[in-house]
Enzyme design. Structure first.
Site, PDB file in Angstrom:
ATOM      1  CG  HIS A   1     -38.683  10.788 144.962  1.00 30.03           C
ATOM      2  ND1 HIS A   1     -37.544   9.793 144.974  1.00 30.03           N
ATOM      3  CD2 HIS A   1     -39.221   9.849 146.118  1.00 30.03           C
ATOM      4  CE1 HIS A   1     -37.154   8.520 144.965  1.00 30.03           C
ATOM      5  NE2 HIS A   1     -38.056   8.621 146.250  1.00 30.03           N
TER       6      HIS A   1
ATOM      7  CD1 TRP B   1     -47.116   2.195 149.361  1.00 27.97           C
ATOM      8  CD2 TRP B   1     -48.897   1.655 148.242  1.00 27.97           C
ATOM      9  NE1 TRP B   1     -47.679   2.149 150.440  1.00 27.97           N
ATOM     10  CE2 TRP B   1     -49.165   1.644 149.265  1.00 27.97           C
ATOM     11  CE3 TRP B   1     -50.168   1.217 147.116  1.00 27.97           C
ATOM     12  CZ2 TRP B   1     -50.314   0.822 150.668  1.00 27.97           C
ATOM     13  CZ3 TRP B   1     -51.072   0.516 147.374  1.00 27.97           C
ATOM     14  CH2 TRP B   1     -50.915   0.570 149.275  1.00 27.97           C
ATOM     15  CE  LYS B   2     -39.397   4.754 146.607  1.00 30.27           C
ATOM     16  NZ  LYS B   2     -38.107   5.203 146.860  1.00 30.27           N
TER      17      LYS B   2
ATOM     18  CD  GLU C   1     -36.566   9.978 150.190  1.00 26.55           C
ATOM     19  OE1 GLU C   1     -37.710   9.096 150.833  1.00 26.55           O
ATOM     20  OE2 GLU C   1     -37.153  10.114 148.919  1.00 26.55           O
TER      21      GLU C   1
ATOM     22  N   GLY D   1     -40.246   4.141 151.833  1.00 28.61           N
ATOM     23  CA  GLY D   1     -40.270   3.915 150.334  1.00 28.61           C
ATOM     24  C   GLY D   1     -40.938   2.266 150.499  1.00 28.61           C
ATOM     25  N   GLY D   2     -39.811   1.057 150.174  1.00 30.67           N
ATOM     26  CA  GLY D   2     -40.333  -0.293 150.502  1.00 30.67           C
ATOM     27  C   GLY D   2     -40.991  -1.162 151.734  1.00 30.67           C
TER      28      GLY D   2
END
Ligand code: 13P
Length: 243
Positions: free
Chosen positions: A89, A10-11, A159, A224-225
């Protein structure tokens, strides 16, 4: 075959009101036959205790405790209810200057606290265009993955930096080439390297997930998003279940 893993990062997004998304996800995937991991911001970890999903931190400090204002130790994450933590990350490597040696130290701290480390690696666009992708991957694997890594305590996430949040995705051939390379390095170095999970991350969506999961040695995704909303994450989980 490694057990498949759909992981959401979710960052720096999410307030308590957003936990309703986990409840929605539970309705559809509460008994999924793949592992599901949510890495919310640290402030929400303890509020996730009732979800059936695994919960992870997004970073940890390498030391157990001490005078490190604002930092969070791996043991604290475990105490709050996490069973995983993301280390290395690219946003941490870029925004906070973390080196592969830092990432290895954080990953060792994760193991000591009983957490599974999701160790992230990946090349920049400049490195890809310069033809050094596999050399970058080699250096990051060597420097970031501790010798004490094994298939139980470690997940590798490939990534490509240029694919994160951009909507740009490598071709399936490019993904396959890097994942096969990572697998080879892991099996050369670790006795259970064939079982270590390797996730792909970078602009994964419901519309491209099935194709990405069809690539050999892709054992899941770090999203992520598209992990923020149950309606977006759900088709990715379904694609993984069907892969
Ligand atoms: P996006 O899925 O938003 O591209 O982010 C990928 C990522 O960085 C997950 O850790």
């Amino acid at each position: 075959m490694p057990r498949k893993l759909a992981a959401g990062n979710w960052k720096m997004n999410g307030l308590r009101a957003n936990l309703v998304e986990l409840a929605k996800l539970e309705e559809k995937h509460g008994d999924a036959d793949v592992d599901i991991l949510i890495c919310p911001p640290t402030t929400l970890i303890s509020a996730c205790e009732d979800t059936p999903f695994d919960i992870g931190g997004q970073d940890c400090y390498a030391a157990d405790s001490g005078a490190h204002t604002g930092d969070v130790s791996a043991e604290m994450l475990a105490d709050a209810g996490a069973s995983y933590v993301i280390t290395g990350h690219s946003e941490r490597r870029t925004d906070h200057g973390e080196t592969s040696a830092d990432v290895a130290a954080k990953s060792r701290a994760a193991y000591d606290a009983g957490l599974i480390a999701v160790i992230c690696i990946g090349e920049t666009l400049e490195e890809r265009e310069g033809g050094t992708t596999l050399a970058v991957i080699d250096a990051q694997l060597k420097g970031s993955v501790p010798d004490s890594a094994d298939a139980e305590n470690t997940v590798i996430a490939y990534e490509p930096v240029w694919a994160i949040g951009t909507g740009k995705v490598p071709t399936l051939t490019q993904i396959g080439e890097v994942h096969a390379h990572i697998r080879k390095r892991l099996t050369d170095r670790f006795s259970d390297g064939t079982e270590m999970r390797i996730l792909y991350g970078g602009s994964v969506k419901g519309s491209n997930a099935s194709d990405i999961f069809s690539v050999a040695d892709v054992d899941g995704a770090l999203v992520g998003g598209a992990s923020l909303k149950a309606d977006d994450f759900s088709p990715i989980i379904t694609a993984l279940e069907n892969s």
